[in-house]
Design a protein around this motif. Structure first.
Motif, PDB file in Angstrom:
ATOM      1  N   ASN A 107       1.430  -5.801  11.925  1.00 52.44           N
ATOM      2  CA  ASN A 107       0.632  -4.790  11.219  1.00 52.44           C
ATOM      3  C   ASN A 107       1.360  -4.323   9.972  1.00 52.44           C
ATOM      4  O   ASN A 107       2.580  -4.403   9.881  1.00 52.44           O
ATOM      5  CB  ASN A 107       0.315  -3.609  12.150  1.00 52.44           C
ATOM      6  N   MET A 108       0.585  -3.852   9.050  1.00 53.25           N
ATOM      7  CA  MET A 108       1.162  -3.343   7.790  1.00 53.25           C
ATOM      8  C   MET A 108       0.204  -2.324   7.197  1.00 53.25           C
ATOM      9  O   MET A 108      -1.005  -2.388   7.409  1.00 53.25           O
ATOM     10  CB  MET A 108       1.387  -4.486   6.798  1.00 53.25           C
ATOM     11  N   VAL A 109       0.780  -1.369   6.494  1.00 51.55           N
ATOM     12  CA  VAL A 109      -0.029  -0.403   5.752  1.00 51.55           C
ATOM     13  C   VAL A 109       0.151  -0.720   4.267  1.00 51.55           C
ATOM     14  O   VAL A 109       1.253  -1.013   3.811  1.00 51.55           O
ATOM     15  CB  VAL A 109       0.386   1.040   6.097  1.00 51.55           C
ATOM     16  N   TRP A 110      -0.956  -0.637   3.517  1.00 45.15           N
ATOM     17  CA  TRP A 110      -0.940  -1.047   2.108  1.00 45.15           C
ATOM     18  C   TRP A 110      -0.313   0.018   1.191  1.00 45.15           C
ATOM     19  O   TRP A 110      -0.967   0.477   0.254  1.00 45.15           O
ATOM     20  CB  TRP A 110      -2.355  -1.342   1.621  1.00 45.15           C
ATOM     21  N   MET A 140     -10.713  -0.718  -3.213  1.00 47.68           N
ATOM     22  CA  MET A 140      -9.652  -1.371  -2.435  1.00 47.68           C
ATOM     23  C   MET A 140     -10.134  -2.711  -1.870  1.00 47.68           C
ATOM     24  O   MET A 140      -9.373  -3.674  -1.794  1.00 47.68           O
ATOM     25  CB  MET A 140      -9.197  -0.457  -1.283  1.00 47.68           C
ATOM     26  N   GLY A 141     -11.390  -2.778  -1.496  1.00 52.71           N
ATOM     27  CA  GLY A 141     -11.924  -4.042  -1.014  1.00 52.71           C
ATOM     28  C   GLY A 141     -11.786  -5.115  -2.083  1.00 52.71           C
ATOM     29  O   GLY A 141     -11.444  -6.281  -1.803  1.00 52.71           O
ATOM     30  N   ARG A 142     -11.997  -4.721  -3.312  1.00 53.39           N
ATOM     31  CA  ARG A 142     -11.876  -5.657  -4.427  1.00 53.39           C
ATOM     32  C   ARG A 142     -10.401  -6.062  -4.654  1.00 53.39           C
ATOM     33  O   ARG A 142     -10.098  -7.240  -4.870  1.00 53.39           O
ATOM     34  CB  ARG A 142     -12.432  -4.970  -5.678  1.00 53.39           C
ATOM     35  N   ALA A 143      -9.518  -5.053  -4.594  1.00 49.60           N
ATOM     36  CA  ALA A 143      -8.088  -5.350  -4.801  1.00 49.60           C
ATOM     37  C   ALA A 143      -7.566  -6.258  -3.692  1.00 49.60           C
ATOM     38  O   ALA A 143      -6.774  -7.182  -3.944  1.00 49.60           O
ATOM     39  CB  ALA A 143      -7.279  -4.052  -4.855  1.00 49.60           C
ATOM     40  N   HIS A 144      -8.026  -6.039  -2.461  1.00 51.89           N
ATOM     41  CA  HIS A 144      -7.573  -6.898  -1.365  1.00 51.89           C
ATOM     42  C   HIS A 144      -8.165  -8.297  -1.497  1.00 51.89           C
ATOM     43  O   HIS A 144      -7.482  -9.298  -1.257  1.00 51.89           O
ATOM     44  CB  HIS A 144      -7.969  -6.284  -0.012  1.00 51.89           C
ATOM     45  N   GLY A 156       0.384  -6.795 -13.697  1.00 48.46           N
ATOM     46  CA  GLY A 156      -0.435  -5.591 -13.601  1.00 48.46           C
ATOM     47  C   GLY A 156      -0.468  -5.016 -12.197  1.00 48.46           C
ATOM     48  O   GLY A 156       0.271  -5.439 -11.295  1.00 48.46           O
ATOM     49  N   TYR A 157      -1.336  -4.066 -12.043  1.00 45.36           N
ATOM     50  CA  TYR A 157      -1.528  -3.327 -10.806  1.00 45.36           C
ATOM     51  C   TYR A 157      -1.778  -4.243  -9.614  1.00 45.36           C
ATOM     52  O   TYR A 157      -1.219  -4.074  -8.531  1.00 45.36           O
ATOM     53  CB  TYR A 157      -2.712  -2.393 -11.024  1.00 45.36           C
ATOM     54  N   GLU A 158      -2.655  -5.220  -9.803  1.00 45.43           N
ATOM     55  CA  GLU A 158      -3.117  -6.039  -8.693  1.00 45.43           C
ATOM     56  C   GLU A 158      -2.023  -6.879  -8.055  1.00 45.43           C
ATOM     57  O   GLU A 158      -2.124  -7.256  -6.895  1.00 45.43           O
ATOM     58  CB  GLU A 158      -4.225  -6.968  -9.193  1.00 45.43           C
ATOM     59  N   HIS A 159      -0.970  -7.168  -8.831  1.00 48.79           N
ATOM     60  CA  HIS A 159       0.076  -8.040  -8.317  1.00 48.79           C
ATOM     61  C   HIS A 159       0.840  -7.405  -7.160  1.00 48.79           C
ATOM     62  O   HIS A 159       1.471  -8.104  -6.369  1.00 48.79           O
ATOM     63  CB  HIS A 159       1.046  -8.413  -9.446  1.00 48.79           C
ATOM     64  N   THR A 160       0.786  -6.087  -7.087  1.00 53.36           N
ATOM     65  CA  THR A 160       1.480  -5.430  -5.964  1.00 53.36           C
ATOM     66  C   THR A 160       0.807  -5.779  -4.638  1.00 53.36           C
ATOM     67  O   THR A 160       1.481  -5.901  -3.617  1.00 53.36           O
ATOM     68  CB  THR A 160       1.476  -3.909  -6.163  1.00 53.36           C
ATOM     69  N   PHE A 161      -0.510  -5.951  -4.660  1.00 52.78           N
ATOM     70  CA  PHE A 161      -1.215  -6.328  -3.435  1.00 52.78           C
ATOM     71  C   PHE A 161      -0.929  -7.789  -3.073  1.00 52.78           C
ATOM     72  O   PHE A 161      -0.767  -8.141  -1.911  1.00 52.78           O
ATOM     73  CB  PHE A 161      -2.723  -6.122  -3.599  1.00 52.78           C
TER      74      PHE A 161
END
Lengths: 366, 366, 366, 366
Positions: free
Chosen positions: B126-129, B16-20, B310-315
């Protein structure tokens, strides 16, 4: 050498009566049956349409009172394709007259009723038309499980999704009236899912269920949701509904085991998905098998590989299997005892939905 | 005119650190953000790998103690991507220091803990991922529901299927230890399904759950099954598991309403299936929509129609939406309050699984 | 009132003989036919298996010489299901005796031969068993095209993919011998594609073809590739092969028009994909239609919506349509004239493959 | 130890300029590159939008005349992402100045032009952005072929289907003008298909082509159809079009070999279908592989198994592969020589379409 003849009485003139009639006509074309079939009499309430149906399908006689049939000495087999509430009286009467009995699913409107039926039929060959066991892809699925292809099972997931409950133009029928049907999707659709599950994955131990009626003024369930624990340690979810807008007749299951996965969907009944989890990880993917041969169940009976079959063939194969079992002296399946086990799960589901607690799905005594 | 700068501290150096990290780098490339982002410090326990990670992703500083960060005056935003048990202490400390707080899902290891976090974060953005709300197909699904395209909902069905629980070669990690994770799939996977369900279909009233652990000697749940009643009258099934052999990461849902159906599966995240049940019956079929534009959520930000993301674009999109909300003074979503509602459903599921009875999923007081 | 009877002679005892036999038995069950059918005689070379087949399917007599049949006064209809090289002599003899003639596809082994057959059959009802026109999904496709649902056509793309050419264990048969078959996939598979294309998209003007034989020592084509220009301005590709490892019987087409797209694949013959390009762009996607009713071709004849049919039903429906046309005095389709047009395209393909140039697919004179 | 730095000049500010910019930014995040990248200058005709683009993507300088760049001593690599007609002058100038050259596809507007480019670039590292070779599923496909998984190839079938040609609202652009693009789908889409085919299946020997323009008053081809013979004995069909209504960007291929089948479609770029024809027949079916790891190409660079990637990642991986090749002294692929082979096939296709005859696709001399 002439084959012995079985003289058949079919009770029912609806959709199932038609599917069964077709089975009697077609089974001899595709299977080398041990018996000749004599379509002796078809029985229903509406004489006019009955006569038309007899003409089309070649039933020699018509009859409007089932009581006049079940004891007739010139009848060997009684086939019941009428609303559920009539299954028990007809089946018991026929069995007590020594007839072979075929009965549409669900076996009964309650487990108690089912027990009486199973008891009555103890001495005669009997079968319940859970026809989907004879879908080649489903039978092949069973074979793969028996061969250990997916190993120990973790998850079983089944859905039977129809949408006609949401159709305001549909005329009312017996399937939505408790007096005739006994229940809604519970007996109509969930019973199919449970029969297949018990066959493929063994006994269900306990369930938590939710039954729901969407339509106002309807006294049967429109949807049934179920959590289950199986004896083999796996866990399952079941969902049957007439309000799954978007699906006409999606009877589907997915099974995950330690060595693989299997998936099926009745709307594509010639296909089975199989994932083999024992090979290299980078080559693992669900295989889309076209279960039309070679080396697939019933493939040699129907057409060449790649030439698909339809819904009706499941009835043809079920009848052929029944007759073969009778000739060999083995018990046909699924018989009344098998169907009773399904009925016990349905019963537990009803109790669970009422009490909002988990319920045991069978009694050690059964 | 220069944009104001937000100075970010990321706590977490795992997946998750990488995705963020990627989200901080990429958001300015695809969105016209109201803020400049300063990747100030990354924090984790392993200094060596942390320095490598900082070098790759451009974090200016590294730090191994989160306590040294949460109160630093040169930090505006604290992003929490560590095991679940640490969410509460870090988030509360950061929020009490007046930092904006982003927190990985699940919000907390219990509803009680989540309540304290939501309380502490009341005054800071604040936000939750729960990043899957930002899958374009999921966001488009929400839009279609809001437009009334499927009408009153009957059924909601969600599954999150992974298989790694069955991998004997996988090294143990924090996700399978209660002390760090708080729960198994309940917090890890079911939380995603519930967040999406609450967003798309509204509050869940009550649940019946089954939690199961397949692995011996494991103190968290490997599988979670759930029946649910929603406030809007629909009923649902949920299934989250790490033993669904055959699926790497299948996060899927199906929704049936009186006017149509919607289906989604994360493994094909650029696609949404939509069935419109209001037209001619013979032309009704599930449409396979490639949700890459035109006129789809986020499509204008990424590539041309037909070019998938891909997946990462959601973050990336989640971060952009958060920053936009901050700039406009609106509450970001899903925030701690939203995530607390998910936590309450998870809590009810745990109570239900223990008691084997249905449990209310929320308290009127909340 | 009794229906007039048609007395049938079936010539052929192979796979097609069986499919036709089934059609004669089943058509009266599903269609209200204007004629009664009398399965009078089945003809083939092998008397032993012929008698078995007659017993199973209810043919009253067997005969081993087709010449003894075609002129018999007690025969009304001659059905030809033998290797291609025999189509012409049998059909011409039968037609000249005034019999109705049904002939398996391809009509002939050459256009010249086909012309003679069409000429001979001018005065008798005739049909060629291009049965796939009667797949409900294909018939529905035609209806959608006629309604203008996809507008002016740009592209037509068809493939018929089989794999048995690659099976070293397969015993040799007449289909791979020029003396009996006339050609390989050209007549066997490409003919199906061309018949469907002409029916759905109109005349083909010119073609460029490649014929290829993979197997050593084989005198027929294993694969046929075709580029085509249609009269309506659209362009097409065709591919028929017995070396498409991975597909048993994939007969598929895709049509792109200015207002939409249609796709079909015989291995999923109950399905048709339809894309409507006239609505909002963000809701455009290929719809997966389950063509089992309501309001689909032949749906009222078979089972309820959602209950699929199989390969054999295409023969049943073709026969019923033929008989209905005969009763009404209309020309059945596809008849010998229709099939001759297909033959002319095949002829052009052969000329093109030989000359390595484009060839006109029809002569104005035809 | 510091990595040597490559100073990049990007010429192009359109869709490709953006995709390449992203690659320069992202490659260091996912790959351990042998070089540091300095995004020195971006060049385009529109200064205003160029400055905005430089700001977003971090290009240090902007420039509006490519001639001012190609010879600059502070530039090591020139990346060409402009209309096709400019590829040759820029690439030749840059190469003659000793720069590394990356060039968008197609290499050139003719084989003759391509030859001059390949000649000029003989002494500098060079690559053409046929990015689809870096789709993990395509690269995995190549690996499976190299391993002999499908054996000797029989059939190759490729389609590149877009629909925007049919959109009357689309503003005109350089892609539909011969002066700038050189050709229509031939260079734009067919080039992709051919590059992939040559890479996966080896040289194409001869072709028969049809080029068609649907739009009135357009001087480039809207659709290109191709039959082909490969050196390895297999035969192929190719189809590229902008009038395939229903598909946004379907770049797909199917390969049938004696031991199996492979299928791919860019709209689902994380998936590859593989059929292994060497096992038991009744278990043969196309496997749906989710090519996201483990043990798949590039999987270790991006996210965890089951977490999909998008279109842009193909550029990131292509750039990383190029840099790795440069560092190791190997030739990058596909380079100008590779792309010239594609150009020769396109040339043969044009000649074939004009002459309506088959044409050799390469000259022994090349």
């Amino acid at each position: 050498m002439r084959k012995p003849t079985i003289r058949v009485a079919l009770i029912g003139q609806g959709f199932m009566g038609r599917a069964h009639s077709n089975a009697y006509r077609q089974a001899p074309h595709f299977f080398d049956l041990p018996f000749a079939l004599d379509c002796r009499v078809i029985c229903g309430r509406n004489r006019e349409s009955l006569e038309k149906m007899a003409g089309i399908w070649g039933w020699s006689q018509v009859e409007t009172d089932w009581r006049a049939i079940v004891g007739r000495p010139d009848i060997d087999l009684v086939d019941i394709a009428v609303p559920n509430a009539l299954h028990a009286p007809i089946a018991i009467a026929a069995a007590e007259s020594g007839k072979m009995v075929l009965c549409e699913k669900p076996l009964a409107t309650s487990a108690r009723e089912g027990m009486r039926m199973a008891e009555a039929a103890r001495l005669v060959p009997n079968m319940v038309w859970f026809n989907y066991r004879r879908v080649p892809a489903v039978a092949f699925c069973r074979r793969l499980i028996d061969e250990g292809r997916i190993g120990k099972v973790f998850h079983y997931r089944a859905t039977y999704l129809q949408e006609w409950g949401n159709d305001p133009d549909r005329p009312p029928g017996w399937k939505t009236q408790r007096a005739e049907a006994g229940s809604g999707v519970l007996g109509d659709l969930l019973s199919h899912l449970v029969d297949t599950a018990l066959w493929l994955n063994g006994p269900i131990r306990e369930v938590s269920a939710l039954l729901h009626t969407f339509a106002p003024d309807r006294d049967v369930d429109d949807a049934a949701l179920l959590l289950a624990r199986f004896d083999n340690g796996s866990i399952g979810t079941f969902e049957a509904t007439r309000y799954a807008v978007g699906f006409r007749n999606r009877n589907a299951f997915e099974i995950h085991g330690e060595r693989g996965m299997l998936r099926f969907n009745l709307e594509d009944l010639n296909r089975l998905e199989f994932l083999d989890a024992t090979g290299p990880r980078n080559l693992q993917g669900a295989r889309n098998l076209l279960v039309t041969g070679p080396d697939h169940p019933y493939a040699a009976n129907f057409w060449k590989p790649g030439h698909i079959i339809g819904y009706e063939h499941t009835f043809i194969a079920a009848l052929a299997d029944f007759l073969k079992a009778v000739a060999s002296g083995e018990a046909p399946h699924p018989n009344f005892d098998d169907a009773l086990r399904t009925q016990l799960v349905l019963d537990a589901a009803e109790r669970s939905a009422c009490s909002k607690t988990w319920q045991q799905a069978y009694d050690e005594a059964v």
